[in-house]
Write a protein that holds these residues in place. Structure first.
Motif, PDB file in Angstrom:
ATOM      1  N   MET A 121     -32.330  10.761  64.297  1.00  0.00           N
ATOM      2  CA  MET A 121     -31.313  11.808  64.106  1.00  0.00           C
ATOM      3  C   MET A 121     -31.651  12.647  62.873  1.00  0.00           C
ATOM      4  O   MET A 121     -32.319  12.189  61.952  1.00  0.00           O
ATOM      5  N   ARG A 122     -31.174  13.872  62.873  1.00  0.00           N
ATOM      6  CA  ARG A 122     -31.410  14.737  61.722  1.00  0.00           C
ATOM      7  C   ARG A 122     -30.193  14.703  60.794  1.00  0.00           C
ATOM      8  O   ARG A 122     -29.044  14.683  61.242  1.00  0.00           O
ATOM      9  N   VAL A 123     -30.491  14.653  59.518  1.00  0.00           N
ATOM     10  CA  VAL A 123     -29.428  14.650  58.513  1.00  0.00           C
ATOM     11  C   VAL A 123     -29.767  15.671  57.436  1.00  0.00           C
ATOM     12  O   VAL A 123     -30.922  16.071  57.283  1.00  0.00           O
ATOM     13  N   THR A 124     -28.735  16.035  56.691  1.00  0.00           N
ATOM     14  CA  THR A 124     -28.949  17.016  55.624  1.00  0.00           C
ATOM     15  C   THR A 124     -28.194  16.579  54.371  1.00  0.00           C
ATOM     16  O   THR A 124     -27.186  15.873  54.444  1.00  0.00           O
ATOM     17  N   ALA A 125     -28.725  16.972  53.233  1.00  0.00           N
ATOM     18  CA  ALA A 125     -28.158  16.504  51.962  1.00  0.00           C
ATOM     19  C   ALA A 125     -26.799  17.143  51.695  1.00  0.00           C
ATOM     20  O   ALA A 125     -26.596  18.330  51.931  1.00  0.00           O
ATOM     21  N   ARG A 126     -25.866  16.337  51.212  1.00  0.00           N
ATOM     22  CA  ARG A 126     -24.609  16.871  50.675  1.00  0.00           C
ATOM     23  C   ARG A 126     -24.646  16.627  49.165  1.00  0.00           C
ATOM     24  O   ARG A 126     -24.721  15.482  48.708  1.00  0.00           O
ATOM     25  N   TRP A 127     -24.629  17.717  48.405  1.00  0.00           N
ATOM     26  CA  TRP A 127     -24.782  17.629  46.945  1.00  0.00           C
ATOM     27  C   TRP A 127     -23.441  17.414  46.264  1.00  0.00           C
ATOM     28  O   TRP A 127     -22.409  17.882  46.736  1.00  0.00           O
ATOM     29  N   ARG A 128     -23.497  16.759  45.153  1.00  0.00           N
ATOM     30  CA  ARG A 128     -22.339  16.794  44.251  1.00  0.00           C
ATOM     31  C   ARG A 128     -22.245  18.202  43.675  1.00  0.00           C
ATOM     32  O   ARG A 128     -23.245  18.914  43.596  1.00  0.00           O
ATOM     33  N   PRO A 129     -21.066  18.584  43.231  1.00  0.00           N
ATOM     34  CA  PRO A 129     -20.942  19.894  42.582  1.00  0.00           C
ATOM     35  C   PRO A 129     -21.903  19.981  41.395  1.00  0.00           C
ATOM     36  O   PRO A 129     -22.133  18.987  40.699  1.00  0.00           O
ATOM     37  N   ALA A 130     -22.470  21.170  41.175  1.00  0.00           N
ATOM     38  CA  ALA A 130     -23.490  21.352  40.137  1.00  0.00           C
ATOM     39  C   ALA A 130     -23.043  20.809  38.789  1.00  0.00           C
ATOM     40  O   ALA A 130     -23.830  20.202  38.054  1.00  0.00           O
ATOM     41  N   ALA A 131     -21.798  20.958  38.470  1.00  0.00           N
ATOM     42  CA  ALA A 131     -21.305  20.536  37.153  1.00  0.00           C
ATOM     43  C   ALA A 131     -21.332  19.021  36.996  1.00  0.00           C
ATOM     44  O   ALA A 131     -21.328  18.499  35.882  1.00  0.00           O
ATOM     45  N   ARG A 138     -23.747  17.114  38.349  1.00  0.00           N
ATOM     46  CA  ARG A 138     -25.101  16.581  38.516  1.00  0.00           C
ATOM     47  C   ARG A 138     -25.760  16.391  37.156  1.00  0.00           C
ATOM     48  O   ARG A 138     -25.726  17.278  36.313  1.00  0.00           O
ATOM     49  N   VAL A 139     -26.358  15.202  36.975  1.00  0.00           N
ATOM     50  CA  VAL A 139     -26.935  14.876  35.670  1.00  0.00           C
ATOM     51  C   VAL A 139     -28.417  14.546  35.741  1.00  0.00           C
ATOM     52  O   VAL A 139     -29.066  14.340  34.711  1.00  0.00           O
ATOM     53  N   GLY A 140     -28.971  14.489  36.959  1.00  0.00           N
ATOM     54  CA  GLY A 140     -30.367  14.082  37.079  1.00  0.00           C
ATOM     55  C   GLY A 140     -30.470  12.622  37.444  1.00  0.00           C
ATOM     56  O   GLY A 140     -30.976  11.812  36.667  1.00  0.00           O
ATOM     57  N   ARG A 141     -29.978  12.267  38.611  1.00  0.00           N
ATOM     58  CA  ARG A 141     -30.083  10.900  39.142  1.00  0.00           C
ATOM     59  C   ARG A 141     -29.972  10.981  40.653  1.00  0.00           C
ATOM     60  O   ARG A 141     -29.509  11.998  41.186  1.00  0.00           O
ATOM     61  N   VAL A 142     -30.408   9.916  41.359  1.00  0.00           N
ATOM     62  CA  VAL A 142     -30.445   9.983  42.826  1.00  0.00           C
ATOM     63  C   VAL A 142     -29.060  10.233  43.418  1.00  0.00           C
ATOM     64  O   VAL A 142     -28.939  10.821  44.489  1.00  0.00           O
ATOM     65  N   GLN A 143     -28.035   9.806  42.710  1.00  0.00           N
ATOM     66  CA  GLN A 143     -26.683  10.028  43.222  1.00  0.00           C
ATOM     67  C   GLN A 143     -26.214  11.476  43.060  1.00  0.00           C
ATOM     68  O   GLN A 143     -25.084  11.793  43.467  1.00  0.00           O
ATOM     69  N   ASP A 144     -27.066  12.356  42.484  1.00  0.00           N
ATOM     70  CA  ASP A 144     -26.718  13.788  42.497  1.00  0.00           C
ATOM     71  C   ASP A 144     -26.629  14.281  43.939  1.00  0.00           C
ATOM     72  O   ASP A 144     -25.884  15.221  44.234  1.00  0.00           O
ATOM     73  N   ILE A 145     -27.434  13.678  44.817  1.00  0.00           N
ATOM     74  CA  ILE A 145     -27.179  13.853  46.246  1.00  0.00           C
ATOM     75  C   ILE A 145     -26.081  12.854  46.570  1.00  0.00           C
ATOM     76  O   ILE A 145     -26.309  11.639  46.511  1.00  0.00           O
ATOM     77  N   GLU A 146     -24.908  13.339  46.869  1.00  0.00           N
ATOM     78  CA  GLU A 146     -23.789  12.401  47.098  1.00  0.00           C
ATOM     79  C   GLU A 146     -24.121  11.502  48.278  1.00  0.00           C
ATOM     80  O   GLU A 146     -23.857  10.290  48.247  1.00  0.00           O
ATOM     81  N   CYS A 147     -24.694  12.108  49.317  1.00  0.00           N
ATOM     82  CA  CYS A 147     -25.081  11.375  50.515  1.00  0.00           C
ATOM     83  C   CYS A 147     -25.760  12.381  51.436  1.00  0.00           C
ATOM     84  O   CYS A 147     -25.843  13.568  51.113  1.00  0.00           O
ATOM     85  N   PHE A 148     -26.237  11.902  52.571  1.00  0.00           N
ATOM     86  CA  PHE A 148     -26.656  12.794  53.639  1.00  0.00           C
ATOM     87  C   PHE A 148     -25.566  12.771  54.708  1.00  0.00           C
ATOM     88  O   PHE A 148     -24.768  11.820  54.777  1.00  0.00           O
TER      89      PHE A 148
END
Lengths: 175, 377, 388, 156
Positions: D127-137, D139-149
């Motif tokens: 299946m195809r998935v796409t990144a859902r980002w945390r709001p820019a504010a 994000r600190v530079g860690r894998v969890q900056d991508i909240e999930c796919f």
């Protein structure tokens, strides 16, 4: 999606590049003291130092840790030890460190309880740090009885017991 | 690359004694030393030796199970290394401690070694400490638990079409049933695969039965070389070959449905010398495979080329008892025990470490130091 | 029976209190890459990897060899992880050397490291456990009473520890990899530094460092055909000994395990007079007073006389007949898990003539020594320019 | 001594580790903070060009130093997955979710992350998935900056 391409700017947002990563770790354990340590601390809760004798070499260990470290057999025979002992060697602590609860400078000594064959580390108080000596005779000072518990903190510290110093020959094999 | 042995001849070394605790869910009235001491006593008493007869001592364990640094130091008090002894420790499963001891025995200077490992999984949060085995920058910060990662591997296997959830249940049912004949096993039951398939998912596609139990246990063995082995043991379990290999750590850079490092280790251990490496070509009496999760047994069987006739994990395997750091060495012990009790002539033992079978050790054992008869040789 | 084995490549990092320019993999790679380069080999040439370090809690990574397999070229190969407390760097090298001596492999990469700055070494070394006695003295409080016992036994004057602290820091100035470079180190500076655990002064203790060390060990065949610009350092003896941590009547000043380990390694190497036959030694001295103690334990001086050797200047790079710790030693760089391997590695550098400014002239035979915990684990090797 | 007399107590091992990450990991984490996903150019054992995501400093198989960093797609293919009905402490989502290895467009290797799919039935390999980002504010530079796919169809 932007076109794949070589990245030349590491901080395109204008903020400083990321160089550090915080990864806090917390792990919870259920600690088991084991039989020997439990027996020893139950003795402490009754105001007594109870060591254990090795059935093979007959040395008395305090606090006991379950086995005779040289024979690899269980030390099962309990031995009640004296409240007094001898300072075999010591150091004067003059450095603050995390978890420390005593005002520096103070004396940490290896104390060989009468009847034991191994010394353990104890705090010496009620004398100036400069007056401690190898061979000094000391006794345990306990908290009030109603504060005794399953912890070595039941013993407040050791202090000189007034006896003349032990001869170096009597404790030199414990250095 | 020439990872193969530089010298062709291998000094015959055998497992001559083994001892273990009964595996239990929680051993909380003894500390590590108190658990280990009777096992070390037994492993010597079985063959009438003492620590003074040992040329080397080597152990395997991890500080994270104890929650304190240098936990192996106090454990050594269970042996009593006085006068001073040659001694070493690996922060690995005890199977690798055995490898270190075997290597030293190859040089011919010593003839005996004690190997032990201890692992009490119950006091800790296994799910969390095993997450700390992962890349500390990309994977560990998300705290993936070992079941979640093994489930990724299980799904990758299902996706190849080679196995289904029913096959996982069949592995578990057989392991638990076989464990009924192992007095040291922790989980032993007679249940059908269909019964097991009614279990809930822990992390899909893994249901409860496809997971190992949480186990406290210790194990010890004595190795001896050549005539010393024959003197100490009526039927020594000769190590005819042993090797171990590691794979990349990044899960997404591996084919999780296969175990190439097991295959390489098996080659190095000479498993394929006798029978070739075609699928199903390897005929031994017993294989003890360290597969903490049921699907991993299927991956390992294929990597090892085991024939259908091979009795896999007659002890119940890691699905019946899985003390961390112990379970790999225990596989060698169980395989060797089948040879020492005369019920098998040849065996393969396997140990694993790391997420999704990242690192694997293969030990070939036989009733004769020359190994099983070679087909067409 | 054993096959000959030699060091054909060495590499170490610049040691520092915080190596914040690298990841854990980057740190070990820096040392391992240099060792491979020195040996004239590539990652693919290596048959097996043996890695060592002190407790995993320093970095908070359990069994980090799993994560480091790719950084160390171990994929598809055997990889072992050793942990024997403070002696681990030495033990790791010995385990690796046995993989060659046993005939198992021909080129083994061995690596040891510590990246203490990811946490705090003092925390990791003293995690309090339930029911254990309250922490009374801190790290040095364990060692200071042993040093006092040595002083009492030997009658050594108070300034001996200061002499060692000055000597090793002066020597560190000649080692570009050393953590501490105290340009104006002097007797008075050490003497006037704070008395932490009487009798141990601040400048008589080792620092806490990030760092790594690596070596390539090779079979006779490989060593003799090596393209390295330096000659091999042949192993003439290697030994490990352990004794219990605490037992009745234990001599912590002059531990039996150290005596036995030295006797074994000297026997293998044919050494009967260490001071005369060994040209240079790298010995694990984390507190200055351990130099005179180990001089006696290792047979360079009679019992009670080690301090006299130190006082005479015999152990100095400048003018001594048996220089100890020309690299600056543990007193100048202490990435705990790697500290023992650095001793083994520096011994190899002396034998191979690659120690630069801290090179001793005409070295034929060198001793590397590591010990751990409460002086209960020992590892040693003797290297020589001559094939055994 | 009866078992009940054996002393037991909770024990906590806790430390706020702070790790230096070096140039390659640092660039990847910086990219995440800025909403970009980077991979490292490399070559496999056969010499074929690859892109490693997330970028390791050394090729996972050949151990060679990786080459230049390149931006890859924010969507990709699930190569394998597992379904966690009961999230555990500190895991990325607090509701049932899927662990996945996802191979992003332009990448050769797959990265470990999670998919917020609602139900197990919505998951499949390929299946195809796409990144859902945390709001820019945030994000600190860690894998969890991508909240999930998330499944691609659900977030076109």
């Amino acid at each position: 999606m932007s076109d794949p391409g070589t990245i030349t700017d590491s901080g395109s947002s204008g903020e400083a590049p990321v160089t550090m990563l915080a990864t806090p770790i917390r792990l919870d354990y259920q600690y088991t003291a084991g039989l020997s340590q439990s027996r020893f601390l139950q003795g402490i809760a009754q105001g007594k130092f109870i060591g254990q004798r090795c059935p093979a070499c007959h040395k008395v260990y305090v606090p006991p840790r379950g086995s005779c470290p040289t024979d690899g057999v269980a030390t099962t025979d309990p031995v009640e030890l004296s409240n007094s002992g001898t300072v075999t060697t010591y150091c004067v602590v003059n450095v603050p460190f995390q978890g420390q609860s005593i005002e520096i400078p103070y004396i940490c000594a290896q104390i060989l309880l009468d009847g034991a064959n191994i010394a353990f580390m104890g705090l010496i108080q009620e004398l100036p740090a400069t007056d401690v000596r190898m061979g000094m005779r000391v006794e345990a000072v306990w908290l009030p009885k109603d504060q005794w518990g399953l912890t070595m903190a039941s013993v407040k510290y050791f202090r000189p017991n007034g006896e003349p110093d032990a001869d170096y020959e009597t404790f030199k094999e414990y250095l | 690359m020439s990872a193969a042995a530089g010298r062709a001849t291998v000094r015959p070394v055998a497992v001559v004694s083994a001892a273990q605790t009964k595996s239990v869910r929680r051993e909380d009235h003894r500390n590590e030393v108190e658990m280990l001491m009777p096992v070390v006593t037994d492993v010597f008493a079985n063959i009438g030796v003492t620590k003074a007869d040992m040329g080397f001592v080597c152990s395997g364990s991890t500080d994270y199970l104890v929650g304190a640094p240098f936990s192996f130091v106090m454990a050594l008090d269970a042996v009593g290394v006085w006068p001073p002894m040659r001694e070493s420790h690996v922060e690995m499963d005890g199977a690798w401690a055995l490898y270190e001891a075997w290597t030293l025995l190859q040089e011919g200077e010593i003839d005996t070694a004690l190997v032990y490992s201890f692992g009490r999984s119950s006091p800790s949060q296994l799910d969390r400490i095993l997450a700390l085995q992962l890349d500390p920058y990309y994977m560990a910060p998300m705290w993936p638990d070992p079941v979640a990662l093994a489930a990724l591997q299980a799904q990758a296997l299902i996706d190849t079409g080679k196995a289904t959830e029913k096959d996982f249940a069949a592995v578990a049912a057989r392991s638990r049933r076989d464990a009924l004949r192992n007095p040291n096993a922790q989980v032993a039951k007679d249940q059908s695969p269909d019964d097991l398939l009614r279990d809930d998912y822990v992390v899909a596609p893994l249901r409860r039965h496809a997971l190992p139990p949480i186990t406290d246990g210790v194990v010890a063995v004595v190795l001896a070389a050549e005539d010393r082995a024959r003197d100490l043991c009526e039927r020594p379990a000769w190590i005819t070959g042993i090797d171990h290999r590691i794979e990349a750590h990044a899960l997404g850079a591996r084919d999780l449905a296969q175990s190439p490092s097991t295959r390489l280790a098996a080659q190095g251990a000479g498993v394929f010398d006798a029978s070739g490496d075609a699928p199903g070509a390897v005929h031994v009496d017993v294989a003890e495979l360290h597969a903490p999760f049921a699907p991993q047994e299927l991956i390992l069987r294929e990597a090892l080329g085991l024939a259908d006739s091979v009795a896999v994990n007659p002890s119940g395997g890691a699905l019946a008892a899985n003390a961390l750091m112990v379970a790999g060495l225990l596989r060698i012990v169980e395989a060797a025990s089948r040879i020492m009790d005369g019920s098998a002539r040849s065996a393969i033992a396997h140990a694993t470490s790391g997420p999704c079978l990242q690192q694997n050790l293969v030990c070939a054992l036989a009733a004769e130091p020359s190994g099983p008869a070679r087909k067409g040789a | 029976m054993a096959e000959r084995c030699a060091v054909i490549g060495v590499g170490q990092t610049k040691h520092a209190s915080k190596r914040e320019d690298v990841s854990i993999a980057g740190l070990v790679r820096e040392a391992a890459g240099r060792a491979l380069e020195d040996a004239g080999l590539d990652w693919a040439d290596i048959d097996a990897v043996v890695i060592g370090k002190a407790p995993d809690m320093f970095e908070g990574v359990m069994m980090p060899e799993l994560y480091l397999a790719s950084a160390l070229g171990a994929v598809g190969k055997p990889m072992l992880r050793v942990h024997t407390a403070g002696s681990v760097g030495g033990s790791t090298a010995i385990v690796a050397a046995h993989l060659v001596a046993s005939g198992r492999h021909e080129r083994v990469l061995t690596v040891a490291f510590e990246k203490q700055s990811d946490s705090d070494a003092m925390w990791a070394l003293s995690v309090p456990q339930p029911f254990s006695a309250p922490l009374l003295a801190g790290a040095g409080g364990f060692f200071a009473p042993i040093i006092r016992a040595y002083m009492r036994r030997s009658g050594a004057p108070d300034h001996i520890g200061i002499l060692v602290a000055v000597k090793d820091r002066l020597q560190a100035l000649k080692n570009p990899y050393a953590h501490l470079h105290i340009e104006d180190i002097s007797f008075d500076m050490v003497k006037d530094s704070i008395m932490l655990w009487d009798p141990i002064r601040y400048l008589e203790t080792c620092p806490s460092s990030d760092g790594a060390a690596a070596m390539v060990l090779a079979s006779e065949r490989v060593a003799e055909s090596s393209t390295s610009s330096r000659p091999p350092a042949w192993i003439h003896g290697m030994a490990m000994r352990s004794e219990p941590t605490m037992f009745a009547g234990r001599d912590q000043v002059n531990p039996q395990a150290g005596l036995d380990c030295a006797a074994d390694v000297y026997h293998q190497a044919g050494i009967t007079e260490p001071r005369r036959q060994i040209d240079v030694a790298e010995v694990y001295v984390p507190f200055s007073w351990f130099e005179p103690m180990w001089l006696e334990n290792l047979g360079f001086a009679e019992k009670g006389d080690g301090w006299k050797l130190t006082e005479s200047g015999a152990t100095a790079l400048d003018g001594g007949d048996i220089p100890w710790n020309c690299s600056g030693g543990v007193l100048s760089s202490n990435p705990i898990g790697a500290s023992g391997m650095l001793r083994f590695l520096e011994a190899a550098m002396q034998v191979r003539g690659q120690a630069g400014e801290h090179q001793v002239e005409n070295v034929r035979t060198a001793l590397g020594h590591a010990y751990g915990g409460g002086s209960q684990f020992f590892a040693m090797w003797v290297l020589s320019t001559d094939k055994p | 001594m009866a078992d009940s007399e054996v002393l037991r107590a909770p024990h906590v091992l806790e430390y706020p580790y702070v790790r230096s990450v070096g140039p390659v990991i640092g660039a990847f984490l910086t990219g995440l903070r800025d909403g970009r996903i980077l991979g490292a150019q490399s070559r496999d054992a056969q010499g074929k060009a690859t892109v490693i995501v997330p970028p390791t400093e050394y090729d996972p198989v050949t151990s060679a130093d990786v080459g230049a960093l390149v931006e890859v797609g924010q969507s990709g293919v699930v190569t394998t997955w597992s379904w966690a009905p009961e999230p555990k402490k500190d895991q990325p989502l607090d509701r049932p979710f899927a662990w996945v290895l996802v191979r992003l467009d332009g990448a050769t290797t797959a990265m470990l992350h999670v998919v917020d799919a609602g139900s197990l039935d919505a998951m499949s390999s390929g299946m195809r998935v796409t990144a859902r980002w945390r709001p820019a504010a945030e994000r600190v530079g860690r894998v969890q900056d991508i909240e999930c796919f998330v499944p691609e169809a659900a977030n076109p």
